[in-house]
Design a protein around this motif. Structure first.
Motif, mmCIF file in Angstrom:
data_model
loop_
_atom_site.group_PDB
_atom_site.id
_atom_site.type_symbol
_atom_site.label_atom_id
_atom_site.label_comp_id
_atom_site.label_asym_id
_atom_site.label_seq_id
_atom_site.Cartn_x
_atom_site.Cartn_y
_atom_site.Cartn_z
ATOM 1 N N ALA A 148 -5.350 -3.182 -3.456
ATOM 2 C CA ALA A 148 -3.925 -2.904 -3.226
ATOM 3 C C ALA A 148 -3.443 -3.639 -1.991
ATOM 4 O O ALA A 148 -2.803 -3.064 -1.110
ATOM 5 C CB ALA A 148 -3.691 -1.409 -3.099
ATOM 6 N N SER A 155 -0.068 -3.181 0.604
ATOM 7 C CA SER A 155 0.438 -1.812 0.705
ATOM 8 C C SER A 155 0.948 -1.541 2.112
ATOM 9 O O SER A 155 0.381 -2.004 3.104
ATOM 10 C CB SER A 155 -0.655 -0.812 0.349
ATOM 11 N N ASP A 163 4.253 2.295 -2.593
ATOM 12 C CA ASP A 163 4.209 1.694 -1.257
ATOM 13 C C ASP A 163 4.170 0.177 -1.325
ATOM 14 O O ASP A 163 3.421 -0.492 -0.605
ATOM 15 C CB ASP A 163 3.024 2.238 -0.459
ATOM 16 N N TYR A 180 -3.878 4.393 -7.232
ATOM 17 C CA TYR A 180 -3.905 3.062 -7.843
ATOM 18 C C TYR A 180 -4.956 2.971 -8.943
ATOM 19 O O TYR A 180 -4.765 2.272 -9.941
ATOM 20 C CB TYR A 180 -4.195 2.004 -6.778
ATOM 21 N N VAL A 212 3.270 -1.857 -3.835
ATOM 22 C CA VAL A 212 2.230 -2.515 -4.623
ATOM 23 C C VAL A 212 2.321 -2.077 -6.083
ATOM 24 O O VAL A 212 2.462 -0.889 -6.384
ATOM 25 C CB VAL A 212 0.830 -2.188 -4.066
#
Length: 500
Positions: A456, A459, A282, A271, A284
């Motif tokens: 995130a 996720s 996943d 990320y 996000v």
């Protein structure tokens, strides 16, 4: 063939030998199974790899099969440099896998490019691997004691040998992959191509991403969703950690027996830096996660300034978030030469330093006389940042404040990210205040580890943050330098594995 008159199409092989991969790398994988009549799998793989170019800019390759023979081409260089229209015309079949990579120092050569194609008792076996095994050394040692001869020093060859050996003893290639997952430990998003099947699997921790897409009745597997967009595939879902996906003429099915057997640990740096902004991992958005990191930075490390800028490309999204949260205007302060690759993934320090000289330049009209807040994703050795600060000051910046959208690197990575040894990490040498002086900024702030996972939210996976915290999800390799792990919160040695 001799001299300089080499026709690149002559280098396409009907492969009957083992090819090489390289140890410890961050890569991109792409595969497609054609259940339509009008798909050109070689060309689609080319476009998929082009979209994944940010994951590896040193070498690339494509392998295809038509049920009887495997053809492949791979070489050093960027995707559009390696593959000409003539080469792609010859890469025909109904299944294809591709790979882009970069290496650490010492492994930069054509024969280390992927896909890795092997020939064994059951026919041809082709793999594309993103990740790094922590027990490859022990498995290799056991194979060598049994008389096996290795052509490389890389863990992808270990994967190929384990799968081939298990396939001889089991009824299907997917069962061989499942047995492999019980033997190896570490990170792998893996594509396996047999004469009639395309298989994708993700290690039970989910260190590296892998997604599923669909074009009509055909299926696509890729490291990131941006590659699906590039070939016109509809995103279906992420491959779950521990899942094996099997694609053949009857469609797609999956084996989830090894799902939820480990605490999931997706690399958080996907990320922060590795993934492309327009990808989803996943569940996000990478773009939104980077903006969230920037907003959090503005809360943790506010500073008076006139302009927020981002270091292209992965610092830009976080800079936008910082500007939104702080109310300080965002603007363009550094101009990137789009024909220069990422300096972080250059194999040598000298190449990284030379790359910075021609990669970025300051926009004087924007920064002159300003208190500039520069956002970047990380500081590794400090060389690049120091040079950027000098560029900004030479362009007239009144002040330069640095904000980093990740915590300091303090620990080596054993799962495929090229984080160097501790003696080369600037955060292991100096406290943050001293780092600021070394790189020449007026102030420096890193994202706090306590807020790292919040970038995130939503996720489907947990995260690995070992390079920041020293908390390793798996046992570490048995042969690592003990001094590297001094004062780590948790040290576990990888256990012996028996290859039955």
């Amino acid at each position: 063939m001799s001299g300089n008159n080499i026709n690149k199409t002559d280098l396409i092989d009907d492969v009957n030998v083992v090819e090489e991969d390289v140890l410890k790398e961050e890569c991109g994988v792409f595969g497609i199974y054609n259940n339509n009549d009008d798909l050109e799998v070689g060309k689609l793989t080319y476009y998929g790899l082009y979209a994944l170019q940010h994951r590896g800019q040193e070498s690339c390759g494509i392998a295809v099969t038509d049920d009887t023979v495997v053809k492949q081409y791979k070489d050093m260089g960027l995707v559009p440099e390696v593959f000409s229209p003539d080469i792609l015309e010859k890469l025909t079949g109904n299944i294809a896998v591709g790979h882009v990579r970069y290496s650490t120092a010492g492994g930069s050569m054509r024969q280390n490019a992927q896909p890795l194609v092997s020939r064994y008792l059951k026919g041809a076996l082709t793999i594309s691997h993103n990740g790094n095994l922590v027990n490859a050394y022990e498995i290799r040692e056991q194979f060598e004691k049994e008389g096996f001869i290795f052509q490389t020093t890389i863990d992808s060859e270990v994967l190929a040998l384990v799968i081939a050996r298990e396939r001889v003893k089991n009824d299907s290639i997917e069962e061989a992959v499942a047995k492999m997952m019980d033997i190896v430990e570490g990170s792998y998003s893996l594509l396996v191509m047999s004469p009639k099947k395309l298989i994708g699997c993700r290690d039970p921790y989910g260190f590296r991403p892998l997604v599923i897409g669909k074009i009509d009745n055909s299926y696509v597997l890729a490291s990131e969703s941006c590659a699906l967009d590039a070939v016109g595939a509809k995103f279906i879902r992420d491959v779950e950690p521990g899942e094996i996906v099997i694609i053949d003429e009857n469609g797609m099915r999956s084996d989830k027996r090894r799902c939820k057997t480990k605490d999931t640990a997706l690399c958080i740096f996907e990320y922060i830096y590795f993934a492309r902004s327009d990808s989803y991992i996943d569940g996000v958005s990478v773009y939104e996660s980077r903006k969230a990191a920037g907003r959090q930075l503005a809360i943790e490390h506010p500073v008076d300034g006139d302009l927020v800028i981002g270091v292209p490309d992965s610092g830009i999204d976080a800079a936008i978030g910082y500007a939104e949260q702080s109310g300080i205007p965002y603007g363009l302060g550094l101009v990137k030469n789009r024909y220069i690759g990422r300096t972080f993934i250059s194999p040598t320090q000298s190449a990284r330093e030379d790359g910075v000289k021609v990669k970025l330049n300051a926009l004087r009209q924007s920064v002159e006389g300003k208190r500039v807040i520069m956002i970047d994703d990380s500081i590794v050795r400090g060389t690049t940042v120091a040079r950027l600060v000098k560029i900004l000051r030479d362009a007239g910046a009144k002040e330069v404040h640095m904000r980093i959208s990740s915590p300091p690197f303090l620990w080596p990575c054993y799962y495929g990210t090229d984080v160097p040894s501790k003696d080369k990490l600037i955060a292991c040498k100096y406290p943050i205040e001293e780092i600021a002086k070394v790189v020449g900024v007026d102030s420096l702030g890193y994202l706090g580890t306590e807020n790292l996972h919040n970038i995130a939210k939503g996720s489907k996976c947990g995260f690995c943050d070992a390079c920041f915290t020293g908390r390793y999800p798996t046992p570490v390799p048995k042969h690592v330098n003990e001094e590297e792990l001094e004062n780590a919160p948790e040290i576990r040695k990888s256990p012996k594995f028996t290859i039955c």
